[in-house]
Scaffold this active site. Structure first.
Site, PDB file in Angstrom:
ATOM      1  N   SER A  36       0.829  -1.197   0.000  1.00 37.77           N
ATOM      2  CA  SER A  36       0.000   0.000   0.000  1.00 37.77           C
ATOM      3  C   SER A  36       0.874   1.262   0.000  1.00 37.77           C
ATOM      4  O   SER A  36       1.694   1.438  -0.895  1.00 37.77           O
ATOM      5  CB  SER A  36      -0.959  -0.038   1.192  1.00 37.77           C
ATOM      6  OG  SER A  36      -1.959   0.945   1.085  1.00 37.77           O
ATOM      7  N   ASP A 122      -9.710  -5.712  -4.065  1.00 38.43           N
ATOM      8  CA  ASP A 122      -9.108  -4.544  -3.409  1.00 38.43           C
ATOM      9  C   ASP A 122      -9.970  -3.315  -3.660  1.00 38.43           C
ATOM     10  O   ASP A 122     -10.078  -2.832  -4.787  1.00 38.43           O
ATOM     11  CB  ASP A 122      -7.682  -4.306  -3.923  1.00 38.43           C
ATOM     12  CG  ASP A 122      -6.901  -3.334  -3.054  1.00 38.43           C
ATOM     13  OD1 ASP A 122      -7.499  -2.343  -2.587  1.00 38.43           O
ATOM     14  OD2 ASP A 122      -5.697  -3.560  -2.836  1.00 38.43           O
ATOM     15  N   HIS A 156      -7.858  -5.258   0.323  1.00 31.80           N
ATOM     16  CA  HIS A 156      -6.658  -4.440   0.519  1.00 31.80           C
ATOM     17  C   HIS A 156      -5.936  -4.928   1.777  1.00 31.80           C
ATOM     18  O   HIS A 156      -6.289  -4.556   2.901  1.00 31.80           O
ATOM     19  CB  HIS A 156      -7.050  -2.973   0.665  1.00 31.80           C
ATOM     20  CG  HIS A 156      -5.873  -2.043   0.626  1.00 31.80           C
ATOM     21  ND1 HIS A 156      -5.123  -1.844  -0.515  1.00 31.80           N
ATOM     22  CD2 HIS A 156      -5.310  -1.266   1.587  1.00 31.80           C
ATOM     23  CE1 HIS A 156      -4.161  -0.977  -0.260  1.00 31.80           C
ATOM     24  NE2 HIS A 156      -4.240  -0.616   1.005  1.00 31.80           N
TER      25      HIS A 156
END
Length: 333
Positions: A36, A122, A156
């Site tokens: 991320s 995600d 995610h």
């Protein structure tokens, strides 16, 4: 007696700030990865210091300079709407940074391998953002050196095969999920080739670094939005200085700081298990939350410019800190 006590205090301080570990790190076996926000920063680190790096692993991250020093762009183009990303513009920005000598020569990138992962579920960083990263890198390396994984139903999160974490499609803290997929191992094998199977890691092999002592003046941990400490896993064989070892830096994502999730990222993402059986030192830099200046309430590493407009180059305080820690570990011989 007083002089002796002062001397002991000074010695203790020096040992805590700059411990006398001794490692034999092979300078040709240095690599980086991230998840991320940490993935965006891993890309920045890779492009900035490409001369010394042999590989990069990216989970849910996008192209270099994607945010263009703008939080709004970071939250839109670089997360939810990749159609707004102009790769040609980012390549031009990269080439300009090299022209200004704030990053290494982009010709170095071709020697690296690249691993990319994005989950089909995600909902935070669109898969198209990761694919734009692949397009960006085609300007500097052949597609044959890229491994792209887009077929896991992952939200995610950092994907693991650790059953103690939540389901693969779960969205929430600690953003480490059980996807029956060992992303840490996949990243390390993509960089270093076929490795020995992972083994249990040892708690005593985790060391604490005074990250604050590596932050350049005039920045402080608070101004750089970095935690006072970083961590590293030093495999048993590496701690004796008798074995040549690799060095891999792994960046966490937003809301994965030590105050947020404790030791989960630097212990249980899977890196340490592979590190122990393959003589790879893992460095875990640590961001910190900041509510005012800089504004970084979720404890993200700087991938949009909250510390300086030079955030993505060798001039940035965070980049300097990360590289200084890596060099410190490399020079302990």
């Amino acid at each position: 007696l007083v002089r002796w006590m002062i001397l002991k205090t000074v010695i203790l301080f020096v040992c805590l700030v700059f411990p006398t570990w001794s490692y034999n790190v092979n300078p040709d076996l240095i690599s980086v990865s991230g998840f991320s926000a940490g993935a965006f920063v891993a890309v920045q680190y890779h492009v900035s210091y490409s001369e010394t790096l042999m590989g990069l692993g990216v989970i849910a991250g996008g192209p270099y300079w994607c945010a263009n020093d703008n939080l709004g762009t970071a939250l839109s183009s670089c997360m939810s709407d990749p159609t707004l990303i102009d790769v040609n513009e980012l390549v031009s920005a990269t080439n300009y940074a090299y022209k200004m000598k704030s990053i290494d020569s982009t010709t170095n990138i071709a020697k690296s391998t690249l691993y990319l992962f994005s989950g089909t579920k995600d909902s935070v960083v669109n898969t198209g953002v990761v694919k734009k990263l692949a397009t960006y890198y085609t300007n500097y390396m052949p597609v044959s050196k890229m491994t792209q994984i887009y077929n896991y139903s992952a939200e995610h999160s950092f994907p693991t095969n650790n059953a103690t974490f939540g389901a693969c499609d779960y969205l929430g803290s600690p953003y480490i999920n059980n996807c029956d997929y060992d992303a840490a191992g996949a990243i390390l094998e993509n960089i270093y080739g076929k490795l020995n199977p992972p083994v249990p890691f040892l708690d005593q092999n985790i060391i604490q670094l005074d990250q604050g002592s590596f932050i350049p003046n005039p920045y402080t941990p608070a101004k750089a939005s970095l935690y006072q400490y970083a961590y590293a896993y030093v495999p048993t064989n590496c701690s004796t200085n008798q074995t040549s070892c690799a060095l891999h830096t792994a960046f966490h994502g937003c809301e994965q700081t030590v105050p947020n999730i404790g030791d989960l990222y630097y212990k249980y993402t899977g890196y340490n298990n592979w590190a122990e059986s393959n003589n790879i030192i893992i460095l875990y830099p640590q961001a910190a939350q900041s509510e005012l200046e800089p504004y970084n309430p979720e404890g993200c590493f700087d991938w949009w410019g909250y510390t300086t407009e030079s955030y993505a180059t060798q001039l940035a305080p965070q980049m300097i800190t990360f590289n200084s820690m890596a060099n410190y570990l490399m020079q302990q011989q």
